[in-house]
Design an enzyme around this catalytic site. Structure first.
Site, mmCIF file in Angstrom:
data_model
loop_
_atom_site.group_PDB
_atom_site.id
_atom_site.type_symbol
_atom_site.label_atom_id
_atom_site.label_comp_id
_atom_site.label_asym_id
_atom_site.label_seq_id
_atom_site.Cartn_x
_atom_site.Cartn_y
_atom_site.Cartn_z
ATOM 1 N N SER A 1 -18.356 41.202 56.968
ATOM 2 C CA SER A 1 -17.799 41.345 55.624
ATOM 3 C C SER A 1 -18.834 41.659 54.548
ATOM 4 C CB SER A 1 -17.025 40.088 55.235
ATOM 5 O OG SER A 1 -15.804 40.026 55.938
ATOM 6 N N LYS B 1 -17.690 37.526 44.372
ATOM 7 C CA LYS B 1 -16.532 37.709 45.242
ATOM 8 C C LYS B 1 -15.471 36.655 44.946
ATOM 9 C CE LYS B 1 -15.516 38.237 50.216
ATOM 10 N NZ LYS B 1 -16.123 38.224 51.568
ATOM 11 N N SER C 1 -14.822 42.184 54.056
ATOM 12 C CA SER C 1 -13.998 41.698 52.974
ATOM 13 C C SER C 1 -14.674 41.729 51.609
ATOM 14 C CB SER C 1 -13.563 40.254 53.292
ATOM 15 O OG SER C 1 -14.685 39.386 53.378
#
Length: 505
Positions: free
Chosen positions: A187, A88, A163
């Site tokens: 997320s 990420k 996210s």
């Protein structure tokens, strides 16, 4: 590993992490072959979904060759030996940009690996590249002004959530067998639910949060993402290290209360001995009817498997208020410099959350912390009577990616850009381990995420129960894990050509 997947797989890119790792160990799959397959898949479909936003494929191939050489040398092999993984774009990979999805950091190139990346590499993994996320991971829709939007691989007009959206999509389409993620308001779980993969939020401290600013507010945590429960257990065994930098990671004589290796050998669980609570909304969460209906269908199918299944919920009094205030505190802690020097470059979610934070007083914060204490104790009392709680993972079915967030849910207005994440932050506030498990599709044809929440510290139990449920529905046409249409994605036009691709509005 418990519950191996039995599907016939012809392309190495579609192997689960545990399948690929076992085949590498048996010399049935070369790490180079796997890396090449992941690169080929990425090149074939990334234009359609925009999941991977930065990469160094030459380095990945070099790491794969080194992993192959280690096989022939007889050297000890790490838990993820030879497995590519996505990272990420909130954490550093040496030599690759870490932009946080913000134009402020567009040119920021990391000089060293973050702790998690270093651990994964030490265990034999290789970095495929960086996966997309919203600006500073603020919000449940993966889009930003640096890399643009990431689309849902099951419907390219819909959001993949966030996210950790780029990670979820990369897993769903076969770019990598494992990906990192992080979770405050869901997320890890929200994108996993929207994309038909598994996202696991561990108990505070299981994965050390060494960079968390307000160290004593453990709402954010990193965690593993994979295509199966066994995959996330495998990755968790690498991430769950003893590190006193996190005050919630208890270390005695160099060891934690949990044995990381246990996550690679999930115990069998007799579901018939469990007392389980089911809730559609935790008593407060705005939840779309299509989600409620999908959840009821899965509860009906699972009811005969559990010893007892009751409609019940922990007391979630003040959940929205607690989460709003404590989230704002973290925003004020993390973005003072950015707002002072680059306010004009900050997107609407962070800006709104910053201004919300400024509106709270010290008394508001003190009250929210006291409310959280009561909330936590209420959850502990509830779990004296129940072993696990099941619920939907997300409040809504995937929505149009052009919308930053759902403005209303079945006609009821949402309070903020994060209010629709309440199915997830119900357990975040109490600090309980939670997993999103893909169980088929909803009535709109999009993936449905089924959430399982356990007692604080019972991370192994949550994974084990999830694995049992996953095994019950493996290969099931209705409730089995949905698969993205790779050929459709290959033929799709570039996502970057869509109006609204880049930016926030």
């Amino acid at each position: 590993m418990a519950h191996p997947v039995t599907d016939t797989v012809t392309d190495p890119a579609d192997l689960t992490a545990t399948q690929a790792r076992a085949m590498i160990s048996r010399r049935q799959l070369s790490p180079v072959e796997l890396a090449e397959a992941c690169i080929t898949r990425t090149n074939a479909v990334n234009h359609a979904v925009n999941a991977l936003v930065a990469w160094d494929f030459d380095r990945l191939l070099d790491e794969a060759r080194a992993a192959e050489a280690a096989l022939t040398s007889g050297a000890p092999l790490g838990a993820v030996h030879g497995l590519p993984f996505g990272v990420k774009d909130m954490i550093d990979v040496a030599g690759l940009p870490t932009t946080f999805g913000s134009t402020i950091y567009r040119d920021n190139v990391a000089t060293k690996d973050s702790a998690i990346v270093a651990q994964m590499r030490a265990a034999g993994g290789g970095v495929l590249g960086k996966t997309n996320n919203p600006e500073f991971s603020a919000g449940g829709n993966t889009r930003n002004a640096v890399y643009g939007v990431t689309a849902n691989p099951f419907d390219l007009t819909k959001t993949c959530a966030g996210s950790s959206g780029g990670s979820a999509v990369a897993l769903a389409v076969g770019m990598a067998p494992l990906c990192t993620g992080s979770d405050t308001g869901g997320s890890l779980r929200n994108p996993a639910a929207f994309c038909g993969v598994v996202g696991f939020r561990p108990s505070p401290g299981v994965v050390p949060g060494t960079t968390r600013g307000p160290a004593l507010i453990p709402l954010p945590t990193s965690g593993p993402m994979g295509r199966t429960v066994a995959d996330v257990g495998l990755m968790l065994s690498v991430m769950a290290t003893p590190d006193r930098s996190d005050p919630y990671t208890f270390v005695t004589d160099g060891k934690t209360p949990w044995n990381p290796a246990d996550f690679t050998r999930l115990p069998r669980v007799d579901l018939g001995r469990l007392k389980v609570a089911m809730t559609e909304d935790y008593g407060f969460s705005l939840t779309q009817n299509v989600v409620r209906e999908a959840f009821r269908a899965r509860c009906e199918a699972l009811a005969p498997q559990f010893g007892q299944l009751d409609a019940a919920t922990p007391d979630c009094t003040n959940a929205d208020r607690i989460f709003a205030v404590l989230r704002a505190v973290m925003m004020l802690s993390g973005h003072a410099t950015n707002m002072a020097n680059h306010a004009d470059q900050m997107g609407p979610n962070v800006t709104d959350n910053w201004n919300e934070g400024l509106s709270y007083s010290a008394q508001d914060v003190a009250q929210a912390l006291s409310m959280q204490g009561a909330y936590y104790r209420n959850w502990q009392l509830f779990f004296e009577d129940y072993d696990y709680v099941i619920s939907p993972a997300v409040t809504v079915s995937p929505f149009d990616w052009r919308d930053l967030y759902p403005q209303d849910i079945d006609g009821v207005k949402t309070q903020s850009y994060y209010h629709w994440l309440s199915q997830a932050y119900a357990s975040t506030i109490a600090g309980h381990p939670s997993i999103s498990l893909p169980l088929g599709r909803d009535a709109l044809g999009l993936p449905f995420g089924f959430q399982i929440v356990g007692r604080r510290g019972d991370d192994l139990g949550v994974l084990a129960v999830a694995a049992e449920i996953e095994a019950l529905f493996a290969g099931d046409a209705t409730f089995g894990r949905p698969k993205a249409d790779i050929e459709m994605l290959k033929a799709a036009p570039p996502l970057s050509q869509q109006d609204g691709f880049l930016g926030f509005a």
